[in-house]
Design a protein around this motif. Structure first.
Motif, PDB file in Angstrom:
ATOM      1  N   TYR A  66      71.689  39.377  43.854  1.00 52.22           N
ATOM      2  CA  TYR A  66      72.098  40.346  44.866  1.00 52.22           C
ATOM      3  C   TYR A  66      71.250  41.618  44.794  1.00 52.22           C
ATOM      4  CZ  TYR A  66      74.665  43.098  41.389  1.00 52.22           C
ATOM      5  OH  TYR A  66      74.996  43.874  40.319  1.00 52.22           O
ATOM      6  N   GLN A  67      70.724  41.940  43.603  1.00 55.04           N
ATOM      7  CA  GLN A  67      69.847  43.100  43.489  1.00 55.04           C
ATOM      8  C   GLN A  67      68.492  42.820  44.148  1.00 55.04           C
ATOM      9  OE1 GLN A  67      70.261  43.366  39.224  1.00 55.04           O
ATOM     10  NE2 GLN A  67      71.634  45.143  39.382  1.00 55.04           N
ATOM     11  N   HIS A  68      67.964  41.612  43.926  1.00 54.32           N
ATOM     12  CA  HIS A  68      66.733  41.211  44.630  1.00 54.32           C
ATOM     13  C   HIS A  68      66.960  41.249  46.140  1.00 54.32           C
ATOM     14  CE1 HIS A  68      64.011  40.071  41.423  1.00 54.32           C
ATOM     15  NE2 HIS A  68      64.979  39.395  40.823  1.00 54.32           N
ATOM     16  N   ASP A  69      68.129  40.753  46.568  1.00 59.75           N
ATOM     17  CA  ASP A  69      68.452  40.739  48.005  1.00 59.75           C
ATOM     18  C   ASP A  69      68.500  42.152  48.564  1.00 59.75           C
ATOM     19  OD1 ASP A  69      68.640  37.982  47.951  1.00 59.75           O
ATOM     20  OD2 ASP A  69      70.833  37.944  47.924  1.00 59.75           O
ATOM     21  N   LEU A  70      69.106  43.055  47.816  1.00 52.86           N
ATOM     22  CA  LEU A  70      69.206  44.442  48.268  1.00 52.86           C
ATOM     23  C   LEU A  70      67.815  45.061  48.422  1.00 52.86           C
ATOM     24  CD1 LEU A  70      70.798  47.017  48.931  1.00 52.86           C
ATOM     25  CD2 LEU A  70      70.914  47.465  46.464  1.00 52.86           C
ATOM     26  N   ILE A  71      66.963  44.867  47.438  1.00 51.82           N
ATOM     27  CA  ILE A  71      65.602  45.406  47.506  1.00 51.82           C
ATOM     28  C   ILE A  71      64.838  44.786  48.674  1.00 51.82           C
ATOM     29  CG2 ILE A  71      63.384  45.493  46.289  1.00 51.82           C
ATOM     30  CD1 ILE A  71      65.120  45.695  43.666  1.00 51.82           C
ATOM     31  N   ARG A  72      64.987  43.480  48.862  1.00 51.34           N
ATOM     32  CA  ARG A  72      64.332  42.805  49.990  1.00 51.34           C
ATOM     33  C   ARG A  72      64.808  43.380  51.317  1.00 51.34           C
ATOM     34  NH1 ARG A  72      66.873  37.584  50.704  1.00 51.34           N
ATOM     35  NH2 ARG A  72      68.234  38.919  51.938  1.00 51.34           N
ATOM     36  N   LEU A  98      79.189  42.225  38.738  1.00 51.07           N
ATOM     37  CA  LEU A  98      78.500  41.371  39.688  1.00 51.07           C
ATOM     38  C   LEU A  98      78.992  41.708  41.074  1.00 51.07           C
ATOM     39  CD1 LEU A  98      76.558  38.988  40.009  1.00 51.07           C
ATOM     40  CD2 LEU A  98      78.521  37.475  39.858  1.00 51.07           C
ATOM     41  N   ALA A  99      78.094  41.701  42.019  1.00 52.79           N
ATOM     42  CA  ALA A  99      78.457  41.942  43.407  1.00 52.79           C
ATOM     43  C   ALA A  99      77.700  40.956  44.270  1.00 52.79           C
ATOM     44  CB  ALA A  99      78.102  43.373  43.810  1.00 52.79           C
ATOM     45  N   HIS A 100      78.182  40.733  45.468  1.00 50.88           N
ATOM     46  CA  HIS A 100      77.501  39.862  46.406  1.00 50.88           C
ATOM     47  C   HIS A 100      77.240  40.613  47.688  1.00 50.88           C
ATOM     48  CE1 HIS A 100      77.351  36.030  44.428  1.00 50.88           C
ATOM     49  NE2 HIS A 100      78.606  36.117  44.095  1.00 50.88           N
ATOM     50  N   ARG A 101      76.099  40.359  48.271  1.00 45.37           N
ATOM     51  CA  ARG A 101      75.728  40.983  49.533  1.00 45.37           C
ATOM     52  C   ARG A 101      76.445  40.229  50.643  1.00 45.37           C
ATOM     53  NH1 ARG A 101      71.500  39.709  52.889  1.00 45.37           N
ATOM     54  NH2 ARG A 101      71.088  38.012  51.473  1.00 45.37           N
ATOM     55  N   LYS A 102      77.215  40.919  51.434  1.00 43.01           N
ATOM     56  CA  LYS A 102      77.939  40.268  52.517  1.00 43.01           C
ATOM     57  C   LYS A 102      77.119  40.275  53.792  1.00 43.01           C
ATOM     58  CE  LYS A 102      81.942  40.844  55.457  1.00 43.01           C
ATOM     59  NZ  LYS A 102      82.990  41.757  55.842  1.00 43.01           N
ATOM     60  N   HIS A 103      76.567  41.413  54.116  1.00 43.07           N
ATOM     61  CA  HIS A 103      75.857  41.539  55.382  1.00 43.07           C
ATOM     62  C   HIS A 103      74.824  42.624  55.234  1.00 43.07           C
ATOM     63  CE1 HIS A 103      75.440  40.828  59.623  1.00 43.07           C
ATOM     64  NE2 HIS A 103      75.455  42.131  59.857  1.00 43.07           N
ATOM     65  N   VAL A 104      73.703  42.466  55.870  1.00 36.51           N
ATOM     66  CA  VAL A 104      72.650  43.461  55.720  1.00 36.51           C
ATOM     67  C   VAL A 104      72.402  44.152  57.053  1.00 36.51           C
ATOM     68  CG1 VAL A 104      71.537  42.238  53.867  1.00 36.51           C
ATOM     69  CG2 VAL A 104      70.824  41.788  56.199  1.00 36.51           C
ATOM     70  N   LEU A 105      71.892  45.357  56.948  1.00 39.20           N
ATOM     71  CA  LEU A 105      71.532  46.129  58.135  1.00 39.20           C
ATOM     72  C   LEU A 105      72.608  46.090  59.195  1.00 39.20           C
ATOM     73  CD1 LEU A 105      67.736  45.420  58.488  1.00 39.20           C
ATOM     74  CD2 LEU A 105      68.865  47.394  57.529  1.00 39.20           C
ATOM     75  N   MET A 106      73.746  46.647  58.859  1.00 40.18           N
ATOM     76  CA  MET A 106      74.846  46.704  59.809  1.00 40.18           C
ATOM     77  C   MET A 106      74.477  47.770  60.846  1.00 40.18           C
ATOM     78  SD  MET A 106      78.087  46.173  57.314  1.00 40.18           S
ATOM     79  CE  MET A 106      79.172  45.970  58.695  1.00 40.18           C
ATOM     80  N   ILE A 107      73.974  47.316  61.983  1.00 40.94           N
ATOM     81  CA  ILE A 107      73.408  48.229  62.981  1.00 40.94           C
ATOM     82  C   ILE A 107      74.521  48.998  63.665  1.00 40.94           C
ATOM     83  CG2 ILE A 107      71.968  48.368  65.038  1.00 40.94           C
ATOM     84  CD1 ILE A 107      70.537  47.317  62.518  1.00 40.94           C
ATOM     85  N   ARG A 108      74.301  50.303  63.773  1.00 42.01           N
ATOM     86  CA  ARG A 108      75.262  51.154  64.459  1.00 42.01           C
ATOM     87  C   ARG A 108      74.986  51.123  65.939  1.00 42.01           C
ATOM     88  NH1 ARG A 108      78.050  53.756  61.214  1.00 42.01           N
ATOM     89  NH2 ARG A 108      77.398  53.946  59.110  1.00 42.01           N
TER      90      ARG A 108
END
Length: 199
Positions: free
Chosen positions: A7-13, A189-199
């Protein structure tokens, strides 16, 4: 050797993808222990490799020491912009928000990273962030984002939010046991649920 969790790699990506898409500011919103400081050190490592001037902004001494420990673990040279420290010209700097705002005429940065963005660092640096002077990465917790950042619409609208969600207590216990056995970095541990939640 330091290893990031998935999830950290995902966040950085996702942060990189946001900047590539043309966004100037992103805010990682996730639970305590998601490893923000570790992710920031990884981003700083890559910036250092590309000779990009990067500043990690914190609002208290414990976070300054924590950021320094992470950069030390990656063997990244850095300077500290804070009362009681001599200035350096390293490409990576860790700064107290109060000291940085007084010295912005001395330093130029390609990237600004600030931890616990719901606190004084955000208030002090809001004019810089709102002006889109350079890319900004912020991080905070869900409750603080909702209570302290969202109500400041100008400030909140300056960011695209990248959310990192907590997992169940049972999964956290299992992950903690695995960390103890493996010596992995990160306290929860955390999991990425959704990325770039556009406003």
């Amino acid at each position: 050797m330091i290893s990031l969790r998935t999830y950290q790699h995902d966040l950085i990506r996702d942060i990189r993808a946001a900047f590539v898409s043309g966004l100037k500011s992103v805010c990682a919103v996730g639970p305590t222990g998601m490893g923000k400081s570790l992710c920031f050190a990884e981003i700083a490592k890559h910036a250092h490799g590309r000779n990009k001037k990067t500043c990690i902004v914190v609002h208290r001494d414990t976070l300054l020491r924590q950021a320094a420990e992470k950069l030390d673990a990656f063997k990244i040279p850095y300077g500290i912009i804070a009362a009681g420290y001599s200035g350096t010209r390293d490409t990576i700097q860790i700064a107290s928000a109060q000291s940085l705002i007084r010295r912005l005429d001395i330093y130029e940065f390609d990237l600004l990273i600030f931890d616990e963005g719901h606190l004084s660092a955000a208030d002090i640096l809001a004019p810089i962030i709102n002006n889109n002077a350079f890319p900004v990465i912020g991080a905070t917790y869900p409750k603080e984002y909702k209570q302290l950042i969202e109500p400041q619409s100008d400030f909140a609208n300056a960011f695209e939010m990248i959310r990192v969600n907590e997992i169940s207590e049972d999964e956290r216990v299992i992950a903690g046991e695995q960390r103890q056995r493996n010596g992995a970095v990160g306290s929860k541990l955390a999991h990425r649920k959704h990325v770039l939640m556009i406003r």
